[in-house]
Design an enzyme around this catalytic site. Structure first.
Site, PDB file in Angstrom:
ATOM      1  N   LYS A 132       7.261  -0.788   1.019  1.00 27.84           N
ATOM      2  CA  LYS A 132       7.306  -0.153  -0.301  1.00 27.84           C
ATOM      3  C   LYS A 132       6.621   1.209  -0.263  1.00 27.84           C
ATOM      4  CE  LYS A 132       6.845  -2.490  -4.242  1.00 27.84           C
ATOM      5  NZ  LYS A 132       6.242  -3.403  -5.247  1.00 27.84           N
ATOM      6  N   LEU A 133       7.315   2.181  -0.825  1.00 27.89           N
ATOM      7  CA  LEU A 133       6.801   3.545  -0.923  1.00 27.89           C
ATOM      8  C   LEU A 133       7.049   4.055  -2.340  1.00 27.89           C
ATOM      9  CD1 LEU A 133       8.567   4.664   2.338  1.00 27.89           C
ATOM     10  CD2 LEU A 133       6.092   4.834   2.066  1.00 27.89           C
TER      11      LEU A 133
END
Length: 316
Positions: A132-133
């Protein structure tokens, strides 16, 4: 007639938005998502104490520097929680990169590679992991690099159409457009409640979904951040929906028909040219809600990361 959760599963892949194993075992989602706030919450559950201890022991073998040990413990704790969750789901776990790297492309890539290596060293293959970014320009560019290396990404804190477009153009695996936080902003701004079908967060995800399908983008749309089951049911048919345990419980207790709201048009329209950095910034900054909510989301995740680090530091 089956309950609404069972019916929703026939239209949409249901994902659990939690780091709590008991909730995941109860609702048997396909995938699970975590973030710094959920990891902090999970770390305070007694049954996770052995995972914290194991993470600290690992960190002590990696460095004598206390600051580095704190970082390594936090990373390994996220991975250890992810590993436990993967024992109970058939699909993927989403593990988030430190929010303080949201504007650092190289730092995000390095942290993502490190997290994936930790999973790989534990025997977890890349097809069970999503990194996740935050959906900043730098986060999207980091994801573009990682995708080419076989590391699939989940772009989160997505509030604007510009963010969604840039993610599709970068070829990211999955996006998590937020629903409830968008509604929160408009509710505070306009001083009123919204019916599900006019909910600004629902309308945002619907627009993104239809755009992706019209142009044949393969990026998965996973609606996130729900405030009520009305929002969820208005997005029935979305590729995936990540839902907190309390709302999964409400859906399970609810009777009545679930109607498919989003339908894949399977379009193949000629795609527009990819946005430049300048175009992205211009378009994103035309949306004051998205600007405020992206910055706030990054700040809040960073605060919870700091709380987790303080908790770990006290145990070292």
């Amino acid at each position: 007639m089956s309950n609404k959760l069972e019916q929703l599963r026939k239209l949409t892949t249901v994902v659990a938005d939690t780091g709590e194993i008991d909730a995941i075992k109860k609702y048997q989602p396909e995938d699970a998502t975590t973030n710094p706030s959920l990891i902090l919450k999970a770390a305070q559950i007694a049954e996770y104490a052995p995972l914290i201890d194991a993470s600290i022991e690992y960190a002590k073998t990696q460095s004598d520097d206390k600051a580095q040990q704190i970082q390594d413990t936090c990373d390994m704790l996220a991975v250890n929680i992810g590993k436990e969750i993967l024992k109970t789901i058939p699909g993927r776990i989403s593990t988030e990169v430190d929010a303080r790297l949201s504007y650092d492309m190289e730092g995000s890539v390095a942290k993502a590679r490190q997290l994936v290596k930790m999973y790989n060293d534990a025997g977890i293959t890349n097809d069970r992991i999503l990194i996740k970014l935050a959906s900043t320009w730098e986060g999207i560019r980091a994801a573009e690099i990682l995708e080419k290396e076989g590391i699939n990404c989940n772009l989160t804190l997505l509030f604007s159409f510009a963010q969604a477009r840039a993610c599709a153009e970068a070829g990211v695996f999955l996006i998590s457009p937020f629903v409830g936080r968008i509604m929160d902003w408009y509710k505070a701004k306009e001083g009123r409640d919204f019916e599900a079908q006019e909910d600004p967060g629902v309308l945002s995800v619907t627009k993104i979904y239809n755009y992706y399908k019209e142009y044949g983008y393969k990026t998965v749309v996973m609606g996130a951040s729900f405030r009520n089951i009305g929002e969820i049911l208005e997005l029935a048919g979305c590729d995936r929906l990540t839902i907190a345990p309390a709302l999964l419980a409400e859906l399970e207790a609810a009777e009545g028909e679930v109607v498919e709201k989003l339908v894949d048009s399977k379009g193949a329209a000629e795609r527009p040219a990819a946005m430049t950095h300048a175009e992205f910034l211009w378009e994103h900054n035309q949306d004051p809600m998205a600007v405020e909510k992206l910055a706030e989301g990054i700040r809040n995740f960073a605060v919870d990361q700091g709380k987790l680090e303080a908790m770990i530091a006290a145990k070292l």
